[in-house]
Design a protein around this motif. Structure first.
Motif, PDB file in Angstrom:
ATOM      1  N   VAL A   4     -12.545  -8.203   0.430  1.00  0.00           N
ATOM      2  CA  VAL A   4     -11.975  -7.168   1.246  1.00  0.00           C
ATOM      3  C   VAL A   4     -10.840  -6.508   0.469  1.00  0.00           C
ATOM      4  CG1 VAL A   4     -11.161  -6.483   3.697  1.00  0.00           C
ATOM      5  CG2 VAL A   4     -12.705  -8.239   3.221  1.00  0.00           C
ATOM      6  N   ASP A   5     -11.036  -5.361  -0.171  1.00  0.00           N
ATOM      7  CA  ASP A   5     -10.318  -4.810  -1.202  1.00  0.00           C
ATOM      8  C   ASP A   5     -10.782  -3.375  -1.499  1.00  0.00           C
ATOM      9  OD1 ASP A   5      -8.386  -4.848  -3.093  1.00  0.00           O
ATOM     10  OD2 ASP A   5      -9.592  -5.944  -4.628  1.00  0.00           O
ATOM     11  N   GLU A   6      -9.826  -2.838  -2.240  1.00  0.00           N
ATOM     12  CA  GLU A   6     -10.084  -1.369  -2.722  1.00  0.00           C
ATOM     13  C   GLU A   6      -9.923  -1.353  -4.388  1.00  0.00           C
ATOM     14  OE1 GLU A   6      -8.798  -1.859   1.287  1.00  0.00           O
ATOM     15  OE2 GLU A   6      -7.622  -1.614  -0.545  1.00  0.00           O
ATOM     16  N   MET A   7     -10.509  -0.484  -5.121  1.00  0.00           N
ATOM     17  CA  MET A   7     -10.115  -0.326  -6.664  1.00  0.00           C
ATOM     18  C   MET A   7     -10.454   0.907  -6.838  1.00  0.00           C
ATOM     19  SD  MET A   7     -11.649   0.234  -9.725  1.00  0.00           S
ATOM     20  CE  MET A   7     -13.463  -0.053  -9.736  1.00  0.00           C
ATOM     21  N   PHE A   8      -9.378   1.745  -7.457  1.00  0.00           N
ATOM     22  CA  PHE A   8      -9.579   3.067  -7.768  1.00  0.00           C
ATOM     23  C   PHE A   8      -9.248   3.218  -9.383  1.00  0.00           C
ATOM     24  CE2 PHE A   8      -8.194   2.823  -3.566  1.00  0.00           C
ATOM     25  CZ  PHE A   8      -9.205   3.534  -2.761  1.00  0.00           C
ATOM     26  N   LEU A   9      -9.891   4.045  -9.970  1.00  0.00           N
ATOM     27  CA  LEU A   9      -9.799   4.337 -11.221  1.00  0.00           C
ATOM     28  C   LEU A   9      -9.173   5.774 -11.492  1.00  0.00           C
ATOM     29  CD1 LEU A   9     -13.381   3.525 -12.676  1.00  0.00           C
ATOM     30  CD2 LEU A   9     -11.200   2.193 -13.207  1.00  0.00           C
ATOM     31  N   TYR A  42       0.807  -1.259   0.153  1.00  0.00           N
ATOM     32  CA  TYR A  42      -0.016   0.095   0.180  1.00  0.00           C
ATOM     33  C   TYR A  42       0.929   1.303   0.217  1.00  0.00           C
ATOM     34  CZ  TYR A  42      -4.354  -2.370   0.676  1.00  0.00           C
ATOM     35  OH  TYR A  42      -5.665  -3.144   0.393  1.00  0.00           O
ATOM     36  N   ARG A  43       1.882   1.245   0.850  1.00  0.00           N
ATOM     37  CA  ARG A  43       2.875   2.409   0.900  1.00  0.00           C
ATOM     38  C   ARG A  43       3.264   2.609  -0.595  1.00  0.00           C
ATOM     39  NH1 ARG A  43       6.208   1.629   6.662  1.00  0.00           N
ATOM     40  NH2 ARG A  43       4.633   3.036   7.848  1.00  0.00           N
ATOM     41  N   GLU A  44       3.783   1.776  -1.259  1.00  0.00           N
ATOM     42  CA  GLU A  44       4.586   1.693  -2.316  1.00  0.00           C
ATOM     43  C   GLU A  44       3.551   2.267  -3.532  1.00  0.00           C
ATOM     44  OE1 GLU A  44       7.582   2.069  -3.157  1.00  0.00           O
ATOM     45  OE2 GLU A  44       8.286   1.470  -1.285  1.00  0.00           O
ATOM     46  N   MET A  45       2.242   1.527  -3.620  1.00  0.00           N
ATOM     47  CA  MET A  45       1.354   1.773  -4.474  1.00  0.00           C
ATOM     48  C   MET A  45       0.722   3.467  -4.373  1.00  0.00           C
ATOM     49  SD  MET A  45       0.713  -0.813  -6.704  1.00  0.00           S
ATOM     50  CE  MET A  45       1.098  -2.381  -6.657  1.00  0.00           C
ATOM     51  N   VAL A  46       0.249   3.807  -2.988  1.00  0.00           N
ATOM     52  CA  VAL A  46      -0.297   5.059  -2.861  1.00  0.00           C
ATOM     53  C   VAL A  46       0.735   6.048  -2.983  1.00  0.00           C
ATOM     54  CG1 VAL A  46      -1.377   6.584  -0.881  1.00  0.00           C
ATOM     55  CG2 VAL A  46      -1.999   4.035  -1.284  1.00  0.00           C
ATOM     56  N   TRP A  53      -6.860   8.187   1.702  1.00  0.00           N
ATOM     57  CA  TRP A  53      -5.683   8.013   1.536  1.00  0.00           C
ATOM     58  C   TRP A  53      -5.260   8.530   0.392  1.00  0.00           C
ATOM     59  CZ3 TRP A  53      -2.140   3.422   2.880  1.00  0.00           C
ATOM     60  CH2 TRP A  53      -0.666   3.540   2.518  1.00  0.00           C
ATOM     61  N   VAL A  54      -5.936   7.736  -0.814  1.00  0.00           N
ATOM     62  CA  VAL A  54      -5.417   7.764  -1.995  1.00  0.00           C
ATOM     63  C   VAL A  54      -6.077   9.214  -2.380  1.00  0.00           C
ATOM     64  CG1 VAL A  54      -6.513   6.974  -4.488  1.00  0.00           C
ATOM     65  CG2 VAL A  54      -5.779   5.454  -2.511  1.00  0.00           C
ATOM     66  N   LYS A  55      -7.243   9.506  -2.128  1.00  0.00           N
ATOM     67  CA  LYS A  55      -7.716  10.915  -2.347  1.00  0.00           C
ATOM     68  C   LYS A  55      -6.945  11.974  -1.680  1.00  0.00           C
ATOM     69  CE  LYS A  55     -10.413  12.133  -4.600  1.00  0.00           C
ATOM     70  NZ  LYS A  55     -10.258  12.827  -6.088  1.00  0.00           N
ATOM     71  N   ASN A  56      -6.416  11.935  -0.533  1.00  0.00           N
ATOM     72  CA  ASN A  56      -5.694  12.624   0.249  1.00  0.00           C
ATOM     73  C   ASN A  56      -6.566  13.873   0.720  1.00  0.00           C
ATOM     74  OD1 ASN A  56      -3.335  13.618   1.468  1.00  0.00           O
ATOM     75  ND2 ASN A  56      -2.859  15.154  -0.195  1.00  0.00           N
ATOM     76  N   SER A  57      -7.887  13.241   1.220  1.00  0.00           N
ATOM     77  CA  SER A  57      -8.876  14.200   1.517  1.00  0.00           C
ATOM     78  C   SER A  57      -9.922  13.321   2.079  1.00  0.00           C
ATOM     79  CB  SER A  57      -9.273  15.290   0.434  1.00  0.00           C
ATOM     80  OG  SER A  57     -10.126  14.280  -0.564  1.00  0.00           O
ATOM     81  N   TYR A  58     -11.024  14.069   2.644  1.00  0.00           N
ATOM     82  CA  TYR A  58     -12.065  13.560   3.117  1.00  0.00           C
ATOM     83  C   TYR A  58     -13.405  13.771   2.540  1.00  0.00           C
ATOM     84  CZ  TYR A  58      -8.666  12.637   6.666  1.00  0.00           C
ATOM     85  OH  TYR A  58      -7.339  12.301   7.319  1.00  0.00           O
ATOM     86  N   PRO A  59     -14.565  13.041   2.334  1.00  0.00           N
ATOM     87  CA  PRO A  59     -15.518  13.270   1.907  1.00  0.00           C
ATOM     88  C   PRO A  59     -16.275  14.601   2.316  1.00  0.00           C
ATOM     89  CG  PRO A  59     -15.590  10.954   2.395  1.00  0.00           C
ATOM     90  CD  PRO A  59     -14.426  11.558   3.096  1.00  0.00           C
ATOM     91  N   VAL A  60     -17.025  15.312   1.514  1.00  0.00           N
ATOM     92  CA  VAL A  60     -17.825  16.431   2.085  1.00  0.00           C
ATOM     93  C   VAL A  60     -19.214  15.953   1.858  1.00  0.00           C
ATOM     94  CG1 VAL A  60     -16.156  18.216   0.774  1.00  0.00           C
ATOM     95  CG2 VAL A  60     -18.309  17.246  -0.633  1.00  0.00           C
ATOM     96  N   SER A  61     -19.773  14.885   1.745  1.00  0.00           N
ATOM     97  CA  SER A  61     -21.141  14.450   1.830  1.00  0.00           C
ATOM     98  C   SER A  61     -21.163  12.956   1.427  1.00  0.00           C
ATOM     99  CB  SER A  61     -22.075  15.372   0.974  1.00  0.00           C
ATOM    100  OG  SER A  61     -21.869  15.028  -0.516  1.00  0.00           O
ATOM    101  N   CYS A  62     -22.478  12.482   1.647  1.00  0.00           N
ATOM    102  CA  CYS A  62     -22.521  11.012   1.375  1.00  0.00           C
ATOM    103  C   CYS A  62     -24.011  10.736   1.310  1.00  0.00           C
ATOM    104  CB  CYS A  62     -21.800   9.854   2.303  1.00  0.00           C
ATOM    105  SG  CYS A  62     -22.349   9.845   3.842  1.00  0.00           S
ATOM    106  N   GLN A  63     -24.278   9.837   0.638  1.00  0.00           N
ATOM    107  CA  GLN A  63     -25.818   8.982   0.686  1.00  0.00           C
ATOM    108  C   GLN A  63     -25.631   7.534   0.324  1.00  0.00           C
ATOM    109  OE1 GLN A  63     -28.062   7.717  -1.706  1.00  0.00           O
ATOM    110  NE2 GLN A  63     -26.377   7.592  -3.161  1.00  0.00           N
ATOM    111  N   GLY A  64     -26.597   7.126   1.021  1.00  0.00           N
ATOM    112  CA  GLY A  64     -26.818   5.466   0.955  1.00  0.00           C
ATOM    113  C   GLY A  64     -27.870   4.870   1.298  1.00  0.00           C
TER     114      GLY A  64
END
Length: 453
Positions: free
Chosen positions: A324-329, A198-202, A268-279
């Motif tokens: 249990v995983d993550e995927m980013f485009l 993760y460290r190397e990829m991110v 971590w990947v976005k280097n930020s936090y969400p401003v909103s969500c719905q679900g």
């Protein structure tokens, strides 16, 4: 969590403007070490022993303590604390059965009977005996335990998540600022942050290898966890404590207790936090009396300030597909499977941009302890995990607020929520806030009716 009919029991006044999104979202990088503030906790006994207290003697606590003992530093476990004597005794047995010895031949687990503390306030006495504390009680206790450790000027390893509601998050954030001022090292158990793949990829993602991250998905879909049957004459407090995973004041629901790992990677990947969500979420399979008050599935869209949406999925269904995983485009390529032995950043032409193959030493659970105790032994201030762990925990709580209420939830209103899940009193005969009805079922959130902020 409360229903609309009970809304007048809550005070929804906003807290200080210091807790609004602008202040909370600021300063993502680790705080500078160039501070004039004094350092605490770097002076040990004459033989340079680092004394450790374990607070919370369940499975995670025992595991973390054994990893501390497996570092190269001169570690001694000197105190144990738990609400239950049986869990404390089990931890003592597990930690002593290896017979580990220090360089001078003394036992590395040296816990006399008067260093074993039982009860809701046991943590205070154990913390006082140590240089470093391991905080591994159920998450609802983390804010008070972390506050006390910082007050007593101790370095900290604490398990994730670090709270179960917004008031708890605010307490952790305040204590995190005090820990920084005192230069107390704090490592949190979001171990992907310490996993080499993760460290190397991110690092390469943040350097632009995939271009701009424009979307992604994070998963914790599995079969669920244990139950402990209700015993005759058991108090409600005791039952909920023994089955802490199913009650929000203790666990925060599995979107917080488990899925915070994957949500943290998204932040971590976005280097930020969400401003909103719905679900959306609910109870489709795990809906019995022994399933407490938590949902068995949550699906959340987290929206970041640049408009990127990361979709989050977690569920507890036995006999189903697990992931249990993550995927980013990104605009240049994508990544998934950073947890696997071999993983790669892939271009859309099918060619790897960067690949990583795990080494036998790539155990993130051990690495986080190795790095923490090495820094403490050297008198270095290197780790301040509490703030970002609190914010990723808050992200998961915001997701729970959205699935429970069925509403769009914004960061500022979620963080400033006054809904406090913690019992008014901690005692074995005291009552938690969520209680079963005459048939033994607990109140469950109803989207469209339940108030969460």
């Amino acid at each position: 969590m409360t229903n609309e009919s009970n809304q007048d029991r809550r005070n929804f006044l906003k807290t200080s403007g210091l807790l609004t999104g602008g202040a909370i979202l600021g300063s993502l990088p680790f705080a500078s070490q160039a501070s004039n503030q004094p350092s605490y906790g770097y002076h040990f006994s004459a033989n340079d022993t680092i004394k450790v207290a374990l607070i919370g003697c369940g499975g995670r606590g025992k595991g973390a303590a054994q990893q501390a003992l497996s570092t190269k530093q001169n570690i001694k476990i000197v105190a144990l604390a738990d609400a239950y004597r049986d869990r404390l005794d089990d931890a003592y047995k597990v930690l002593t059965e290896r017979g580990l010895k220090a360089a001078d031949g003394s036992p590395k687990v040296d816990i006399p009977e008067d260093h074993k503390f039982v009860g809701f306030d046991a943590y205070k006495q154990a913390i006082a005996l140590a240089d470093v504390v391991i905080l591994a009680s159920p998450p609802g206790f983390r804010p008070s335990h972390f506050e006390e450790a910082v007050r007593q000027n101790k370095h900290v390893f604490m398990e994730k998540p670090v709270a179960t509601d917004a008031p708890g998050i605010r307490r952790v954030l305040a204590a995190a600022e005090e820990a920084k001022k005192k230069k107390l090292n704090v490592v949190a158990g979001l171990q992907r942050r310490y996993q080499p793949s993760y460290r190397e990829m991110v690092k390469r993602i943040q350097d632009g290898a995939l271009g701009d991250i424009v979307g992604g998905q994070v998963y914790w879909v599995s079969g669920g966890v244990w139950h402990k049957p209700r015993q005759a004459n058991q108090t409600e407090m005791d039952y909920q404590m023994r089955n802490w995973y199913y009650f929000n004041w203790l666990c925060g629901d599995h979107i917080t207790e488990q899925h915070v790992h994957n949500i943290d990677v998204a932040n971590w990947v976005k280097n930020s936090y969400p401003v909103s969500c719905q679900g959306t979420g609910g109870r489709q399979v795990r809906n019995g009396k022994d399933d407490g008050e938590i949902f068995d599935h949550h699906i959340v869209d987290f929206v970041y300030a640049d408009g990127t949406t990361i979709n989050s999925q977690c569920r507890h269904y036995e006999g189903t597909y697990s992931r249990v995983d993550e995927m980013f485009l990104g605009t240049k390529g994508k990544v998934e499977g950073m947890e696997k032995k071999s993983s790669a950043l892939m271009g859309y032409n099918g060619q790897p941009i960067f690949s990583y193959t795990a080494k036998p030493t790539d155990n993130p659970y051990q690495i986080e302890h190795d790095e923490l105790f090495a820094a403490i032994a050297k008198g270095e201030y290197k780790f301040a995990d509490a703030e970002r762990t609190a914010k990723s925990t808050m992200t998961s709580i915001m997701g729970r607020m959205a699935t429970y209420s069925g509403k769009m939830v914004k960061w500022d209103e979620a963080l400033n929520s006054q809904i406090d899940l913690f019992p008014d009193k901690l005692a074995w005969d005291a009552m938690p806030k969520s209680l079963p009805d005459k048939d033994g079922f607990y109140p469950i959130a109803i989207p469209g009716k339940t108030i969460t902020v």
